[in-house]
Motif scaffolding. Structure first.
Motif, PDB file in Angstrom:
ATOM      1  N   ALA A 263       0.818  -1.217   0.000  1.00 14.71           N
ATOM      2  CA  ALA A 263       0.000   0.000   0.000  1.00 14.71           C
ATOM      3  C   ALA A 263       0.849   1.262   0.000  1.00 14.71           C
ATOM      4  O   ALA A 263       0.299   2.369  -0.071  1.00 14.71           O
ATOM      5  N   GLY A 264       2.199   1.117   0.070  1.00 16.79           N
ATOM      6  CA  GLY A 264       3.062   2.289   0.119  1.00 16.79           C
ATOM      7  C   GLY A 264       2.898   3.085   1.397  1.00 16.79           C
ATOM      8  O   GLY A 264       3.005   4.313   1.389  1.00 16.79           O
ATOM      9  N   GLN A 265       2.658   2.387   2.506  1.00 14.48           N
ATOM     10  CA  GLN A 265       2.381   3.058   3.766  1.00 14.48           C
ATOM     11  C   GLN A 265       3.226   2.471   4.884  1.00 14.48           C
ATOM     12  O   GLN A 265       3.829   1.405   4.749  1.00 14.48           O
ATOM     13  N   VAL A 325      -1.761   5.008  10.289  1.00 15.73           N
ATOM     14  CA  VAL A 325      -1.097   4.674   9.026  1.00 15.73           C
ATOM     15  C   VAL A 325      -0.802   5.958   8.242  1.00 15.73           C
ATOM     16  O   VAL A 325      -1.653   6.835   8.121  1.00 15.73           O
ATOM     17  N   GLU A 326       0.406   6.065   7.720  1.00 10.01           N
ATOM     18  CA  GLU A 326       0.832   7.226   6.946  1.00 10.01           C
ATOM     19  C   GLU A 326       1.538   6.779   5.674  1.00 10.01           C
ATOM     20  O   GLU A 326       2.002   5.644   5.574  1.00 10.01           O
ATOM     21  N   GLU A 327       1.600   7.704   4.723  1.00 11.38           N
ATOM     22  CA  GLU A 327       2.321   7.428   3.484  1.00 11.38           C
ATOM     23  C   GLU A 327       3.809   7.276   3.790  1.00 11.38           C
ATOM     24  O   GLU A 327       4.379   8.005   4.597  1.00 11.38           O
ATOM     25  N   MET A 328       4.438   6.293   3.124  1.00  8.32           N
ATOM     26  CA  MET A 328       5.857   6.026   3.365  1.00  8.32           C
ATOM     27  C   MET A 328       6.466   5.443   2.102  1.00  8.32           C
ATOM     28  O   MET A 328       5.942   4.482   1.524  1.00  8.32           O
ATOM     29  N   GLN A 329       7.550   6.055   1.651  1.00 10.33           N
ATOM     30  CA  GLN A 329       8.235   5.595   0.464  1.00 10.33           C
ATOM     31  C   GLN A 329       9.620   5.073   0.846  1.00 10.33           C
ATOM     32  O   GLN A 329      10.257   5.555   1.784  1.00 10.33           O
ATOM     33  N   ASP A 330      10.098   4.076   0.085  1.00 11.87           N
ATOM     34  CA  ASP A 330      11.432   3.537   0.320  1.00 11.87           C
ATOM     35  C   ASP A 330      12.493   4.568  -0.072  1.00 11.87           C
ATOM     36  O   ASP A 330      12.364   5.256  -1.087  1.00 11.87           O
ATOM     37  N   ARG A 331      13.517   4.664   0.755  1.00 20.36           N
ATOM     38  CA  ARG A 331      14.613   5.591   0.490  1.00 20.36           C
ATOM     39  C   ARG A 331      15.900   4.818   0.218  1.00 20.36           C
ATOM     40  O   ARG A 331      16.240   3.890   0.936  1.00 20.36           O
TER      41      ARG A 331
END
Length: 491
Positions: A263-265, A325-331
């Protein structure tokens, strides 16, 4: 669904027993068992009057707060049958079983299962399935013990029920009875225009027309479930009851983190719940300072916390749900791709907070205030930082004293700082200064008579830089002579 008895040792069935609560003119009946109702005991009546009708009446005081808390726990427990449950007043539950009844073999089998599970808890219930909230409410309280009503059967199955099944207030019910409208069917047969003229300005609980529309499904009344389960969750259904969820925790965390990644979260809260075989629910909550979906890290937060779970006679269902739940992208932190596996600051904060408690690790945040001691506050490191919009443009001391320390002025410069003052038993001579910076009281917080402050940045003969302020002015009408305080140190 109506809970009629408490869990525990119930009195014999042939003894009339009531629960009482305080009323305007003494104790009144809050609830009564079947024997008491057959004797003519009705809720809302005064206890002294009912004793005259039934001298052998046994009275115990109701624990209304405890009953509400127990009913709230029962709301969560009832989610084994459907995801949407809510408390209905002080004596009922509403379950939206749409699309879930077939999992239990149909509506009739589902009601049998509910009655069986509630009986294992020592509770009796009146159950009803209907297309609307209002119809189910009326059937559960005034219909048979178990009732099933289809969408085309509402008029026929509810028409003979008393008008109290419309969930109206007492004055409206009394008015309808005086008009000869004693059943729901009688109210349905009244021309709609007549009801509109009479109750056009009435509220929901005093308007039989609106209650009829809710009962018939013409006016929407959705089940707005409070504290609903998050969409992202992992479950482990067990064939036999166990007493320790630790072996299942790695798989649950991995499953949950896979869902979050798809979900990208990321999540900042985790809720581990175990459903015991005796009907009780036990839970453990953990939190993180930043969104994450690292299964190993999340699993480590439960270390030394699972001991708080009381397994009772065992549990057969474990649920791990993601909250906040929050938006989270891989770094990407390495040139060749991927991320460093070193321990990040946020993970260290999470582990310390989980070990020593959520309030053991704090961090400063800015507050919207001109007063220095109010412009900063300490909050738990796991708490979300509110948006304050505060931007500090003026120089402030590197260290601010928790409580300003008063100084004794030896010689003062008019409209300036003291030329000499004594602080902490030492005499300081002001070599240079800058200021003043005037800060007025916050009239919406401070008490009347609070004096303004004039802040000065001063440097003594040894190079020590202090932040002083003068509290008040001469002849300002808010006290005697001004007082001086040290409030902080500059680098």
């Amino acid at each position: 669904m109506r809970v009629m008895e408490r869990q525990g040792n119930a009195p014999p069935d042939d003894i009339p027993v009531v629960l009482a609560r305080e009323g305007q003119h003494g104790p009144v009946i809050h609830a009564a068992n079947r024997t008491a109702r057959l004797e003519g005991i009705t809720p809302g009546s005064r206890v002294v009057d009912m004793r005259a009708i039934c001298p052998e009446l046994q009275v115990a005081y109701a624990d209304e707060a405890g009953d509400r808390a127990a009913l709230d726990r029962l709301v969560l427990w009832a989610r084994r049958w459907c995801p949407w449950t809510v408390r209905d007043g002080d004596d009922g539950l509403i379950l939206d079983t749409t699309g879930a009844d077939h999992l239990w073999g149909g509506e009739a089998a589902m009601l049998v299962e509910m009655e069986t599970q509630l009986s294992l808890l020592g509770l009796t219930a009146r159950l009803a399935v209907a297309p609307t909230w209002g119809a189910a409410w009326a059937l559960a309280r005034f219909g048979p013990v178990r009732a099933i009503c289809g969408a085309d059967e509402i008029y026929f199955k509810l028409g003979a029920l008393p008008v109290a099944g419309l969930r109206l207030d007492a004055p409206t019910l009394l008015l309808l009875r005086r008009l000869g409208l004693k059943t729901i069917g009688a109210v349905m047969d009244v021309p709609r225009l007549s009801l509109t003229r009479r109750f056009v300005k009435a509220g929901l609980q005093a308007n039989p027309l609106m209650r009829l529309d809710q009962l018939m499904g013409k006016l929407a009344e959705p089940v707005s479930s409070v504290d609903a389960k998050p969409v992202i969750r992992a479950q482990a259904r067990l064939a036999e009851p166990i007493f320790d969820p630790t072996p299942h925790l790695p798989e649950l965390c991995a499953d949950l983190c896979d869902q979050l990644k798809q979900a990208g979260q990321g999540c900042r809260r985790l809720h581990l719940m175990v459903y015991r075989t005796d009907g009780d629910v036990s839970h453990v909550d953990v939190a993180t300072s930043a969104p994450t979906r690292d299964p190993a890290h999340l699993q480590g937060l439960f270390r030394d916390k699972l001991e708080r779970i009381n397994p009772g006679f065992g549990f057969d269902l474990i649920t791990l749900a993601a909250g906040a739940v929050e938006e989270m992208q891989d770094r990407q932190t390495r040139l060749e791709g991927g991320a460093d596996d070193d321990l990040h600051l946020t993970q260290l904060i999470d582990r310390l907070s989980a070990k020593f408690g959520p309030r053991a690790v704090t961090r400063p945040i800015l507050r919207q205030s001109h007063l220095p001691e109010r412009a900063e506050a300490q909050i738990a490191a796991l708490a979300s930082v509110p948006e304050t919009g505060v931007v500090l443009t003026k120089e402030r001391p590197l260290r601010l004293l928790d409580h300003p320390e008063e100084v004794r002025v030896l010689y003062a410069v008019p409209e300036g700082p003291p030329a000499q003052f004594v602080w902490r038993r030492q005499t300081h001579r002001v070599a240079r200064y800058a200021g003043p910076e005037r800060i007025a009281p916050e009239w919406w917080k401070d008490r009347p008579g609070t004096r303004l402050r004039d802040y000065f940045k001063v440097e003594n003969q040894t190079g020590l830089r202090l932040w002083l302020y003068r509290e008040g002015l001469h002849e300002d009408g808010r006290g005697g002579d001004p007082r001086w305080f040290v409030h902080g140190f500059f680098a």
